[in-house]
Design an enzyme around this catalytic site. Structure first.
Site, PDB file in Angstrom:
ATOM      1  N   ASP A  79       0.836  -1.194   0.000  1.00 19.91           N
ATOM      2  CA  ASP A  79       0.000   0.000   0.000  1.00 19.91           C
ATOM      3  C   ASP A  79       0.875   1.250   0.000  1.00 19.91           C
ATOM      4  O   ASP A  79       1.690   1.442   0.902  1.00 19.91           O
ATOM      5  CB  ASP A  79      -0.925  -0.012   1.228  1.00 19.91           C
ATOM      6  N   HIS A  86      -3.356  13.969   0.841  1.00 18.59           N
ATOM      7  CA  HIS A  86      -3.565  13.066   1.980  1.00 18.59           C
ATOM      8  C   HIS A  86      -2.330  13.034   2.887  1.00 18.59           C
ATOM      9  O   HIS A  86      -2.449  13.123   4.110  1.00 18.59           O
ATOM     10  CB  HIS A  86      -3.893  11.657   1.491  1.00 18.59           C
ATOM     11  N   GLU A 152     -10.324   4.142   4.180  1.00 16.73           N
ATOM     12  CA  GLU A 152      -9.444   4.862   3.262  1.00 16.73           C
ATOM     13  C   GLU A 152      -9.849   4.518   1.836  1.00 16.73           C
ATOM     14  O   GLU A 152      -9.905   3.343   1.465  1.00 16.73           O
ATOM     15  CB  GLU A 152      -7.965   4.508   3.507  1.00 16.73           C
ATOM     16  N   GLU A 154      -9.101   4.222  -1.915  1.00 16.81           N
ATOM     17  CA  GLU A 154      -7.882   4.047  -2.701  1.00 16.81           C
ATOM     18  C   GLU A 154      -8.187   3.364  -4.038  1.00 16.81           C
ATOM     19  O   GLU A 154      -9.206   2.689  -4.188  1.00 16.81           O
ATOM     20  CB  GLU A 154      -6.868   3.178  -1.923  1.00 16.81           C
ATOM     21  N   ASP A 186      -8.933   0.565   2.559  1.00 16.98           N
ATOM     22  CA  ASP A 186      -7.908   0.155   3.524  1.00 16.98           C
ATOM     23  C   ASP A 186      -8.391   0.583   4.916  1.00 16.98           C
ATOM     24  O   ASP A 186      -7.972   1.614   5.436  1.00 16.98           O
ATOM     25  CB  ASP A 186      -6.584   0.826   3.145  1.00 16.98           C
ATOM     26  N   ARG A 190      -7.166   4.239  13.670  1.00 14.48           N
ATOM     27  CA  ARG A 190      -6.221   5.353  13.838  1.00 14.48           C
ATOM     28  C   ARG A 190      -5.537   5.360  15.201  1.00 14.48           C
ATOM     29  O   ARG A 190      -4.388   5.797  15.313  1.00 14.48           O
ATOM     30  CB  ARG A 190      -6.949   6.687  13.634  1.00 14.48           C
ATOM     31  N   GLN A 193      -2.922   2.621  15.032  1.00 10.42           N
ATOM     32  CA  GLN A 193      -1.902   3.079  14.078  1.00 10.42           C
ATOM     33  C   GLN A 193      -0.983   4.149  14.686  1.00 10.42           C
ATOM     34  O   GLN A 193       0.237   4.077  14.564  1.00 10.42           O
ATOM     35  CB  GLN A 193      -2.607   3.639  12.832  1.00 10.42           C
ATOM     36  N   LYS A 206      -3.841  -1.627  10.436  1.00  8.96           N
ATOM     37  CA  LYS A 206      -4.324  -1.760   9.061  1.00  8.96           C
ATOM     38  C   LYS A 206      -4.614  -3.210   8.691  1.00  8.96           C
ATOM     39  O   LYS A 206      -5.441  -3.476   7.832  1.00  8.96           O
ATOM     40  CB  LYS A 206      -3.242  -1.263   8.086  1.00  8.96           C
ATOM     41  N   THR A 210      -8.772  -5.536   4.643  1.00 10.91           N
ATOM     42  CA  THR A 210      -8.743  -4.615   3.515  1.00 10.91           C
ATOM     43  C   THR A 210      -9.780  -5.108   2.518  1.00 10.91           C
ATOM     44  O   THR A 210      -9.775  -6.288   2.177  1.00 10.91           O
ATOM     45  CB  THR A 210      -7.350  -4.607   2.838  1.00 10.91           C
ATOM     46  N   GLU A 311      -9.641  12.881   7.991  1.00 10.33           N
ATOM     47  CA  GLU A 311      -9.427  14.147   7.290  1.00 10.33           C
ATOM     48  C   GLU A 311     -10.738  14.915   7.153  1.00 10.33           C
ATOM     49  O   GLU A 311     -10.789  16.128   7.348  1.00 10.33           O
ATOM     50  CB  GLU A 311      -8.865  13.886   5.892  1.00 10.33           C
TER      51      GLU A 311
HETATM   52 CA    CA Z   1      -3.792   3.127   3.027  1.00 10.76          CA
END
Ligand code: CA
Length: 349
Positions: A79, A86, A152, A154, A186, A190, A193, A206, A210, A311
């Site tokens: 990834d 971002h 996420e 992607e 993904d 948080r 992480q 993570k 996925t 975000e």
């Molecule tokens: Ca990611």
């Protein structure tokens, strides 16, 4: 949605114009449980397969009733972190006292190695993960359900033709090795992480799950959506130069519980897909059929174009149990990528 997939009933299928056509009668390669043999067939085989699928008179099911499984056996999963917006947004939140972009970011497509075994198809629920969490003011971490579960948005690509150990691919070889693209969610915890990622990058925050599209859209169908990627400054090193004509004009959308949460576009990616592939092989690491490489979260510069919840809501709101996230993508030439749908389940026990 347009692309090849694998049916729960066995065999491959082609999805287009709202219908899914069972391809299992089209020959041995199409009677397999996954796309992997087709992936390995190479560009000429892919072209023939698209033509054969479109002409095939197999059993047809409305798209919304078709039961598709994970379309290919995922070999490795890498990834990247290719969106400038971002990386800047997240840098500001994770390291508020430093420059948001670390010094390497504009020189190489930063990535981490994910867990292939927890990649699942659209429609699979995600169970809230447990892990170590430590808020900045806490003296010590605690272990428990993530309180900051996120998505996420992607764009991922699927490797078809493998390489040998020691081979490094130039950016120009991208379409000779890559079969197609999927949308990727993904899922990210948080709090887990933020505590674990220094200094080796994300791991358990993570790797719990996925989610990818059930339908892999062949690269050949996105020719009409190719655009020039944004200017890179400084100019990349020679092995990463080129591949700038592989920006992809794909309008992206995140839906949360039936309401649009954000809209972006894959064309804003700073590092293109061919640059990601060239970088991933630049040290001689081999490609395997079924390798999945994802772009990293795609966020735009406008409010409302953020590709993650942290975000979008500045860290003040995260996913709750029962929330359903749907990712969608439509290329400028009208080709719709396979959606990625997933609902959050409470941690059990
Ligand atoms: Ca990611």
């Amino acid at each position: 949605m347009t692309g090849f997939g694998a049916l729960e009933s066995g065999g491959l299928a082609w999805c287009e114009d709202g219908e899914v056509v069972d391809l299992s009668g089209l020959g041995d390669m199409f009677a397999r449980p996954t796309l992997n043999e087709l992936l390995a067939a190479g560009p000429a085989g892919w072209k023939d397969a698209i033509a054969a699928a479109r002409a095939h008179d197999g059993r047809r099911t409305p798209e919304r009733e078709a039961r598709a499984r994970l379309p290919f056996e995922v070999a490795d999963y890498v990834d990247f972190y290719s969106s400038l917006e971002h990386a800047t947004n997240l840098g500001r939140m994770f390291r508020p006292d430093q420059e948001p972009l670390l010094p390497n970011w504009r020189w190489l497509p930063v990535a981490y190695h994910g867990r292939a075994g927890s990649v699942v198809a659209s429609g699979t629920d995600v169970v809230r993960p447990r892990g170590q969490r430590k808020a900045p003011d806490d003296d010590a971490p605690t272990f428990g359900p993530s309180r900051r579960l996120d998505f996420e948005l992607e764009l991922g690509f699927v490797v078809g033709v493998p390489t040998k150990l020691g081979d490094a691919l130039p950016v120009e070889a991208f379409a000779d090795h890559v079969f197609g693209v999927v949308l990727v969610n993904d899922w990210s915890a948080r709090d887990i992480q933020a505590w674990e990622y220094v200094p080796l990058g994300p791991n358990l925050g993570k790797s719990f799950q996925t989610s990818i599209s059930a339908w892999v859209t062949p690269l050949a169908l996105l020719e009409g959506a190719r655009v020039e990627a944004p200017l890179q400054e400084p100019p990349p090193l020679p092995y990463l130069a080129g591949g700038r004509d592989w920006g992809l004009d794909v309008a992206l959308e995140v839906e949360l519980n039936g309401e649009t949460l954000s809209r972006g576009n894959a064309r804003t990616l700073y590092w293109t897909l061919p640059q990601q592939l060239a970088h991933a092989t630049s040290n001689g690491a081999p490609l395997r059929t079924g390798d999945l490489m994802a772009s990293g979260t795609i966020s735009g510069s406008e409010p409302g174009s953020e590709g993650s919840m942290i975000e979008r809501f500045r860290g003040e709101r995260f996913l709750e149990d029962g929330d359903e996230v749907v990712l969608r993508g439509r290329a400028a030439n009208g080709v719709e990528l396979g959606e990625v749908r997933g609902r959050v389940l409470p941690v059990c026990g």
